[in-house]
Design an enzyme around this catalytic site. Structure first.
Site, PDB file in Angstrom:
ATOM      1  CE  LYS A 191      -1.969   2.704   2.365  1.00 43.78           C
ATOM      2  NZ  LYS A 191      -1.506   4.212   1.836  1.00 43.78           N
ATOM      3  N   GLY A 244       6.863   4.916   8.070  1.00 44.86           N
ATOM      4  CA  GLY A 244       6.361   6.242   8.307  1.00 44.86           C
ATOM      5  C   GLY A 244       6.304   6.900   9.639  1.00 44.86           C
ATOM      6  CB  THR A 246       6.699   7.783  15.823  1.00 44.09           C
ATOM      7  OG1 THR A 246       7.963   7.766  15.632  1.00 44.09           O
ATOM      8  CG2 THR A 246       6.611   7.107  17.145  1.00 44.09           C
ATOM      9  N   GLY A 249       2.992   4.171  13.183  1.00 46.16           N
ATOM     10  CA  GLY A 249       3.675   2.938  13.439  1.00 46.16           C
ATOM     11  C   GLY A 249       3.173   2.200  14.678  1.00 46.16           C
ATOM     12  CD  GLU A 267      13.462   0.711   8.805  1.00 49.18           C
ATOM     13  OE1 GLU A 267      13.857   1.628   9.471  1.00 49.18           O
ATOM     14  OE2 GLU A 267      14.168  -0.490   8.709  1.00 49.18           O
ATOM     15  CB  CYS A 302      13.122   8.786   7.909  1.00 52.22           C
ATOM     16  SG  CYS A 302      14.150   8.162   7.246  1.00 52.22           S
ATOM     17  CD  GLU A 400       9.981  12.740  11.557  1.00 52.53           C
ATOM     18  OE1 GLU A 400       8.712  12.337  11.884  1.00 52.53           O
ATOM     19  OE2 GLU A 400      10.775  12.109  10.819  1.00 52.53           O
TER      20      GLU A 400
END
Ligand code: NAD
Length: 496
Positions: A191, A244, A246, A249, A267, A302, A400
């Site tokens: 996806k 993608g 956090t 995730g 990741e 990232c 981030e």
């Protein structure tokens, strides 16, 4: 020398006809609902394609197909040598279609096409080539039993791998998952991010052309909350490999717990520190790479070196050196080979970056940039931006941003630098610049990061694992270790 001139890229772009269906069983098909979503070029606002919008029904269909192909053994039972030949052919096809793949990523998410053509697409070919060449050179084990017993330890493919990836390196992030998963003999349902589905669709088509059996590698474009979630919750997916943010995730870990306890590999985000010590031998190189480390790919990386920690005795000098480099990254038309920074992927991401910059202006000194800009009166662009005298605990130093925004933090001594560097929920990457071998080793050991680059930034290759400590993820992509997550160890004990 540039790959093409701006005129040549523009002519090629005008002729491009991106595939817009889901890729199931070797064919482009509409979604079950018939719904589509717009894929938008952030540099112009133009609609590039109306892409099939997959949801839970389509994911279910893709997973069933992938499972049936896995059970049939058409790929999983193929000899590693034969899988190698097919994946090497795919690497060649990626190289043969370099212009098209580079344009798809550039138009879809705004990166300079020259970067896509010289970094992303060759990288994708190299990753497929590397796993292809590796897979028939890995031997299984025989355990040291006594006579009368034979205990074999073999690596077997897991089955159906679900992969959910982001938009910052659309082709490469898909490749990192798919190359290793296919090399190991799995079937894959990918996806891609809704902002950038086009190169993944073409990649899957090229995979079939290379000889990957139909239905082994399927692509379902769609939104995260529908298609992504359905893949995460699916009862017949053995492993979910995610790249993608956090927070998302963490959702995949929950989806696994709520469904079939599938393996989840993550990741995720980063806020990587770059430490420049006064004993650095080459401050010019350090300044070049510090600028590259935050402005490359619009800072949508990232592992971007978004926190620059500089020893106070060289701080003022180093900031001046950075200021002189920032104009090289002034945003430009992504199709212009001279552009080192392109457009921000989406209005949502552009708004987020600008709101972080506005907040930063209250907390620190904005010494470079800080503004949104238009190119030819349109597009989602942000100037390269540098904040100086940033307190380590303020928002721009902690969160981030995923944009071209650097926070400069002065420090007085090594212990303080390491403490600030590690004071984050993330642990993806870190860099340090020093002429002292002892300091290089000492500080590298102390930094809690998956990759520590010394006297460079963002060191990365197919030969070395990539992934994070702390909330930057679980598991590693790339290298032989990257195969661990797509295989299970089996013990077969024979008494004779
Ligand atoms: P994101 O987490 O919003 O989306 C990533 C993927 O997850 C997309 O395909 C999206 O559709 C899907 N998704 C979103 N919400 C979902 C949900 N509720 N359920 C299931 N799937 C969902 O991230 P992004 O904005 O696309 O990418 C930026 C992030 O990716 C940054 O945090 C960046 O650090 C991270 N990233 C990490 C690496 C790495 O290797 N560590 C590499 C690239 C990007």
């Amino acid at each position: 020398m540039s790959v093409h001139s701006m005129k040549q890229w523009s002519d090629l772009a005008a002729k491009l006809k991106p595939a817009d269906g889901m890729f199931l069983d070797g064919q482009f098909v509409a979604s079950a609902s018939g719904k589509t979503f717009d894929s938008i070029n952030p540099a112009t606002g133009d609609v590039l394609a109306q892409v099939a919008e997959g949801d839970a029904v389509d994911i279910d269909r893709a997973v069933s197909l992938a499972r049936a192909r896995f059970e049939s053994g058409v790929w999983a039972n193929e000899s590693p040598m034969n899988r190698k030949s097919v994946l090497l052919r795919l690497a060649e096809l990626i190289r043969d279609n370099l212009d098209e793949l580079a344009l798809l990523d550039s138009l879809d998410m705004g990166k300079p096409v020259e970067d896509a053509a010289t970094i992303d697409v060759p990288g994708s070919a190299l990753f497929f080539q590397w796993y292809a060449e590796a897979i028939d050179k890995i031997y299984d084990e025989v355990a040291p039993t006594g006579a009368g017993d034979l205990a074999m330890i073999t690596r077997e493919p897991l089955g159906v791998v679900g992969a959910v990836v982001p938009w910052n390196f659309p082709l490469d992030m898909a490749t990192w998952k798919v190359s290793a998963a296919l090399a190991a003999g799995n079937s894959v349902v990918l996806k891609p991010a809704e902002q950038s589905p086009l190169s993944a669709l073409r990649l899957a088509q090229l995979a079939v052309e290379a000889g990957v059996p139909e239905g082994v590698f399927n692509v379902v474009p769609g939104y995260g909350e529908t298609a992504g979630k359905a893949l995460g919750l699916h009862m017949d997916v053995d492993c979910l490999a995610f790249t993608g943010s956090t927070p998302v995730g963490k959702m995949f870990q929950q989806y696994a717990g709520q469904s079939n306890m599938k393996q989840v590999w993550l990741e995720t985000g980063g806020k990587s520190p770059n430490l420049v010590f006064a004993d650095c031998d080459d401050l010019e190189a350090a300044a070049d790479m510090a600028a590259f480390g935050i402005f490359f790919n619009q800072g949508e990386v990232c592992s971007a070196n978004s926190r620059l920690l500089v020893e106070r005795s060289i701080h003022a000098e180093f900031v001046e050196m950075l200021k002189s480099r920032a104009p090289n990254f002034q945003p430009g038309n992504p199709l212009d080979p001279a552009s080192k920074m392109g457009a921000i992927v989406s209005q949502e991401q552009h708004d987020r970056i600008m709101s972080m910059i506005e907040g930063g202006k209250k907390d620190a000194d904005c010494v470079v940039g800080g503004n949104a800009v238009l190119i030819d009166n349109r597009g989602l662009y942000v100037e390269p931006t540098i904040f100086d005298h940033v307190a380590p605990d303020c928002t721009i130093a902690r969160d981030e941003i995923f944009g071209p925004v650097l926070s400069v933090i002065p420090f007085d001594h090594e212990e303080e630098a390491v403490r600030i560097a590690n004071d984050t929920i993330y642990g993806l990457a870190a860099s340090l610049w020093t002429g002292s071998l002892s300091r290089a080793h000492r500080v590298s050991r102390q930094l809690r990061a998956g990759t520590v680059s010394v006297n460079t930034v963002d060191a990365l290759s197919p030969m070395t694992p990539f992934g994070g400590f702390k909330q930057s993820g679980i598991g590693r992509d790339l290298s032989l270790h990257g195969l661990d997550k797509y295989t299970a160890l089996k013990t077969t004990w024979i008494k004779y």
